[in-house]
Scaffold this motif. Sequence first.
Motif, PDB file in Angstrom:
ATOM      1  N   LEU A   1      42.793  56.631  -3.186  1.00 31.89           N
ATOM      2  CA  LEU A   1      41.543  57.369  -4.272  1.00 31.89           C
ATOM      3  C   LEU A   1      41.352  56.744  -5.729  1.00 31.89           C
ATOM      4  CD1 LEU A   1      39.148  60.626  -4.668  1.00 31.89           C
ATOM      5  CD2 LEU A   1      41.699  61.249  -5.085  1.00 31.89           C
ATOM      6  N   THR A   2      42.386  56.803  -6.264  1.00 32.00           N
ATOM      7  CA  THR A   2      43.023  55.457  -6.871  1.00 32.00           C
ATOM      8  C   THR A   2      41.846  54.629  -6.892  1.00 32.00           C
ATOM      9  OG1 THR A   2      44.910  56.022  -7.294  1.00 32.00           O
ATOM     10  CG2 THR A   2      44.626  54.656  -8.572  1.00 32.00           C
ATOM     11  N   ILE A   3      42.242  53.754  -6.463  1.00 31.19           N
ATOM     12  CA  ILE A   3      41.652  52.652  -6.034  1.00 31.19           C
ATOM     13  C   ILE A   3      39.891  52.348  -6.413  1.00 31.19           C
ATOM     14  CG2 ILE A   3      40.265  50.348  -4.033  1.00 31.19           C
ATOM     15  CD1 ILE A   3      43.041  51.081  -3.530  1.00 31.19           C
ATOM     16  N   ALA A   4      38.906  53.509  -5.551  1.00 30.35           N
ATOM     17  CA  ALA A   4      37.846  54.478  -5.526  1.00 30.35           C
ATOM     18  C   ALA A   4      37.026  54.277  -6.728  1.00 30.35           C
ATOM     19  CB  ALA A   4      37.499  55.327  -4.842  1.00 30.35           C
ATOM     20  N   PHE A   5      38.745  55.198  -7.403  1.00 27.80           N
ATOM     21  CA  PHE A   5      37.640  55.755  -8.882  1.00 27.80           C
ATOM     22  C   PHE A   5      38.145  54.769 -10.272  1.00 27.80           C
ATOM     23  CE2 PHE A   5      39.010  60.786  -8.279  1.00 27.80           C
ATOM     24  CZ  PHE A   5      37.640  61.010  -7.750  1.00 27.80           C
ATOM     25  N   THR A   6      38.847  54.015  -9.966  1.00 29.15           N
ATOM     26  CA  THR A   6      38.928  52.684 -10.521  1.00 29.15           C
ATOM     27  C   THR A   6      37.540  51.623 -10.317  1.00 29.15           C
ATOM     28  OG1 THR A   6      41.466  52.680 -10.597  1.00 29.15           O
ATOM     29  CG2 THR A   6      40.272  50.699 -11.509  1.00 29.15           C
ATOM     30  N   LEU A   7      37.683  51.351  -8.972  1.00 27.82           N
ATOM     31  CA  LEU A   7      36.244  50.870  -9.084  1.00 27.82           C
ATOM     32  C   LEU A   7      34.958  51.323  -9.361  1.00 27.82           C
ATOM     33  CD1 LEU A   7      36.801  49.545  -5.695  1.00 27.82           C
ATOM     34  CD2 LEU A   7      36.886  47.693  -7.422  1.00 27.82           C
ATOM     35  N   SER A   8      35.197  52.382  -9.432  1.00 25.96           N
ATOM     36  CA  SER A   8      33.882  53.517  -9.494  1.00 25.96           C
ATOM     37  C   SER A   8      33.273  53.281 -11.334  1.00 25.96           C
ATOM     38  CB  SER A   8      33.562  54.618  -9.490  1.00 25.96           C
ATOM     39  OG  SER A   8      32.787  55.438  -9.611  1.00 25.96           O
ATOM     40  N   ALA A   9      34.351  53.134 -11.650  1.00 25.78           N
ATOM     41  CA  ALA A   9      35.366  53.535 -13.146  1.00 25.78           C
ATOM     42  C   ALA A   9      34.723  52.647 -13.804  1.00 25.78           C
ATOM     43  CB  ALA A   9      36.407  54.249 -14.048  1.00 25.78           C
ATOM     44  N   PHE A  10      34.869  51.400 -13.485  1.00 27.40           N
ATOM     45  CA  PHE A  10      34.855  49.909 -13.889  1.00 27.40           C
ATOM     46  C   PHE A  10      33.149  49.951 -14.095  1.00 27.40           C
ATOM     47  CE2 PHE A  10      33.122  45.490 -13.905  1.00 27.40           C
ATOM     48  CZ  PHE A  10      34.315  44.826 -14.740  1.00 27.40           C
ATOM     49  N   ALA A  11      32.139  50.179 -12.859  1.00 27.49           N
ATOM     50  CA  ALA A  11      30.889  49.705 -12.535  1.00 27.49           C
ATOM     51  C   ALA A  11      30.580  50.696 -13.851  1.00 27.49           C
ATOM     52  CB  ALA A  11      30.490  50.363 -11.064  1.00 27.49           C
TER      53      ALA A  11
END
Length: 405
Positions: free
Chosen positions: A228-238
């Motif tokens: 979940l942390t990885i998913a939110f981090t990548l999504s936030a960057f984009a």
Amino acid sequence: MADLHTRGAATGAGDRSRPRAVLPALCATQITSWGILYYAFPVLNPQITADSGWSTGATTAAFSLALVVSGLAGIQVGRIIDRRGPRTAMTAGSTAGVLSLVIVALAPNLPVFFAGWLLGGFAMAATFYQPAFAALTRWWAPDHVRALTVVTLAGGLASTVFAPLTAALADHLSWRETNLVLATILATVTIPTHAIALKAPWPQAAPSPVDTAESPRVVARSRPFLMLTIAFTLSAFAMYAVVITLVPLLLERGYTTAQAAWALGLGGAGQTLGRTLYAPLARRTGTTARTTTLIALGALTTAALAVTPGPYSLVIAVSIAAGMVRGNLTLLQATAVTDRWGTQHYGRLSARLSAPAMTASALAPFAAAALAAILGGYPELFGVLAGLAAASAIVATATSVRGRE
């Protein structure tokens, strides 16, 4: 019980009494804190660089440092709120915000300017959405989605209120004087409001189901939390890269600055609209499916912006749709911990979850500009950002917690 926690969409009033002043108070302080500590800076920065001689890169780096510090400091703030409630942390954060603006306003050189924003990062950690979400999640559970929606709708007005106000002040005052006026407003509105309205007793968290009652350390090391942390981090960057580079994208395609600004602004309106739709969406979808779908929609709207040169009306429609997705993603992150692990350690776990995403959003402006130059243009950049968001949606499929779906 599993369905209730999974969907995170209970709308009943619940058995516990709720302090009536908390929700309107947090609405007022979120507008003011975000408006002054976040949205005022981009309005004032051209005047700051012109007057001081400091480079735009240097002043922006100071502001980005504040965002990074905010994400890291938020973990300790979350621990404090879990144990003691939000009053002390948010009141101290408001005080730190006032002091940071005074330091920035009086900064004789760039190192002191950086020091002011360093303190500002701690202020953001203790006054922005995460501590407010922790307060509302504990006081309002199980009807927290409704309360979170209200406070994020209010927070969405921060730029509408304070960007024009800051510009109006800057037309008549220097940037230093403007920051001092804003510091006075911040002190007047947020310090007494947090000190008085948040003094209600801090209730015990609702017990977590047996299968998810692990310590926060165990949860933070679990595979669903890491994914979940990885998913939110990548999504936030984009997501933040899209917001920052939408105007350059449209300028590159021949639109005027005014047209590009309207597209960005109407995207913000879409963000507010999207937040009103989250509660019914949460009632009808499971946690992992909702997470994956919303992140995937973010990828889809980013790809649409990459391949839609016109007409202008279609560009506006896509921008509004992208804003609606962003609005839902804010509430998705706010409810992600509760939906999977309950409310007992919400402050600490939510801060751990958001810290990498906050860092990614702070780095997005610099990284996006560099990537656009490397890739040969902003349409190509948006294509890469869409792929990154799609990858985060794939990662999100691995975020389910046994017994909560």
